[in-house]
Design a protein around this motif. Sequence first.
Motif, short mmCIF file in Angstrom:
data_model
loop_
_atom_site.label_atom_id
_atom_site.label_comp_id
_atom_site.label_asym_id
_atom_site.label_seq_id
_atom_site.Cartn_x
_atom_site.Cartn_y
_atom_site.Cartn_z
N PHE A 9 0.82 -1.21 0.00
CA PHE A 9 0.00 0.00 0.00
C PHE A 9 0.86 1.26 0.00
O PHE A 9 0.61 2.19 -0.78
CB PHE A 9 -0.91 -0.02 1.23
N GLU A 10 1.88 1.28 0.85
CA GLU A 10 2.69 2.48 1.01
C GLU A 10 3.58 2.76 -0.20
O GLU A 10 4.10 3.87 -0.35
CB GLU A 10 3.53 2.41 2.28
N GLU A 11 3.77 1.78 -1.08
CA GLU A 11 4.60 1.98 -2.27
C GLU A 11 3.77 2.21 -3.53
O GLU A 11 4.32 2.48 -4.60
CB GLU A 11 5.50 0.76 -2.48
N ALA A 12 2.47 2.09 -3.43
CA ALA A 12 1.61 2.23 -4.60
C ALA A 12 1.54 3.68 -5.05
O ALA A 12 1.51 4.61 -4.24
CB ALA A 12 0.22 1.70 -4.29
N THR A 13 1.51 3.88 -6.37
CA THR A 13 1.39 5.22 -6.94
C THR A 13 0.36 5.20 -8.07
O THR A 13 -0.07 4.13 -8.51
CB THR A 13 2.74 5.70 -7.51
N GLY A 14 0.00 6.37 -8.55
CA GLY A 14 -0.85 6.49 -9.71
C GLY A 14 -2.19 5.78 -9.55
O GLY A 14 -2.83 5.83 -8.50
N LYS A 15 -2.61 5.10 -10.63
CA LYS A 15 -3.91 4.43 -10.65
C LYS A 15 -4.00 3.37 -9.56
O LYS A 15 -5.06 3.22 -8.93
CB LYS A 15 -4.15 3.79 -12.01
N ASN A 29 -6.39 -0.96 5.46
CA ASN A 29 -6.05 -2.32 5.06
C ASN A 29 -6.65 -2.65 3.70
O ASN A 29 -7.80 -2.36 3.43
CB ASN A 29 -6.59 -3.31 6.11
N VAL A 30 -5.85 -3.29 2.84
CA VAL A 30 -6.32 -3.77 1.54
C VAL A 30 -6.24 -5.29 1.57
O VAL A 30 -5.18 -5.86 1.84
CB VAL A 30 -5.48 -3.21 0.38
N ASP A 31 -7.36 -5.96 1.32
CA ASP A 31 -7.38 -7.42 1.33
C ASP A 31 -6.37 -7.98 0.34
O ASP A 31 -6.19 -7.46 -0.76
CB ASP A 31 -8.77 -7.96 0.97
N ASN A 32 -5.75 -9.07 0.72
CA ASN A 32 -4.72 -9.68 -0.12
C ASN A 32 -5.25 -10.10 -1.49
O ASN A 32 -4.51 -10.08 -2.47
CB ASN A 32 -4.10 -10.88 0.60
N ILE A 33 -6.52 -10.48 -1.57
CA ILE A 33 -7.08 -10.88 -2.86
C ILE A 33 -7.10 -9.70 -3.83
O ILE A 33 -6.99 -9.88 -5.06
CB ILE A 33 -8.49 -11.48 -2.71
N MET A 34 -7.20 -8.47 -3.31
CA MET A 34 -7.11 -7.29 -4.16
C MET A 34 -5.65 -6.91 -4.42
O MET A 34 -5.27 -6.56 -5.53
CB MET A 34 -7.85 -6.11 -3.52
N MET A 35 -4.81 -7.01 -3.39
CA MET A 35 -3.41 -6.63 -3.53
C MET A 35 -2.67 -7.52 -4.53
O MET A 35 -1.71 -7.09 -5.16
CB MET A 35 -2.73 -6.66 -2.16
N VAL A 36 -3.14 -8.76 -4.71
CA VAL A 36 -2.48 -9.67 -5.63
C VAL A 36 -2.59 -9.18 -7.08
O VAL A 36 -1.83 -9.60 -7.95
CB VAL A 36 -3.04 -11.10 -5.47
N HIS A 37 -3.52 -8.25 -7.33
CA HIS A 37 -3.67 -7.65 -8.66
C HIS A 37 -2.72 -6.47 -8.89
O HIS A 37 -2.80 -5.82 -9.94
CB HIS A 37 -5.10 -7.13 -8.84
N GLY A 38 -1.84 -6.18 -7.93
CA GLY A 38 -1.08 -4.94 -7.95
C GLY A 38 -0.29 -4.67 -9.22
O GLY A 38 -0.09 -3.51 -9.60
N LEU A 39 0.20 -5.70 -9.89
CA LEU A 39 0.98 -5.50 -11.11
C LEU A 39 0.12 -5.20 -12.33
O LEU A 39 0.64 -4.79 -13.37
CB LEU A 39 1.86 -6.72 -11.38
#
Length: 202
Positions: A9-15, A29-39
Amino acid sequence: MPWIETVPFEEATGKLRKLYDRVAGPEGNVDNIMMVHGLRPHSMEGHMALYKNVLHHTGNTLPKWVLEMLGVWVSALNGCAYCVEHHFAGLTRLMQDDDRAAAIRAAIEARDVEALPVREAERAAMVYAHKLTERPAAMEINDVWALKDAGLSDGEILEINQVVAYFAYANRTVLGLGCSTEGDVLGLSPGNSEDPQDWGHR
């Protein structure tokens, strides 16, 4: 940790940061099932839109706890502990009846639909979900007629179908990428059903 790289979360930028902000819980908090889409933020956007509209939209007429129960059932059939734990916590919160929720979980774990403390229409929905999850190519018109005979409308049947289909997707996202509940807050969900664009978890 999942089996692919994620973006904290703390490293995310832009969209991606904007999407994280939209789906975050009360403490960020961001659920891991959503965070797994980060790329691929666009796939998170698609996932969240589907999830919100299938399970948390004011246009649905079945109670939210019934939709969550179906999600727990499908996830158990698919062996997805992550979704079982998240959505059982949500089911329990929505029902506000811990004993009944525990009895539902016990029946699901025993694969005993008849033991569920629910109405016949909800039991019929669980039978439909079971077959659609494990033997989708065997589905036939009589499977839908069984739901109609139990008193469910065509619109409610569509809701049930879409919950089963959504969890097939979500379970495979989790299981295929090694997503765990570590660090997640269980049982939160988008609380504002009136606004499809409000993805905040409460």
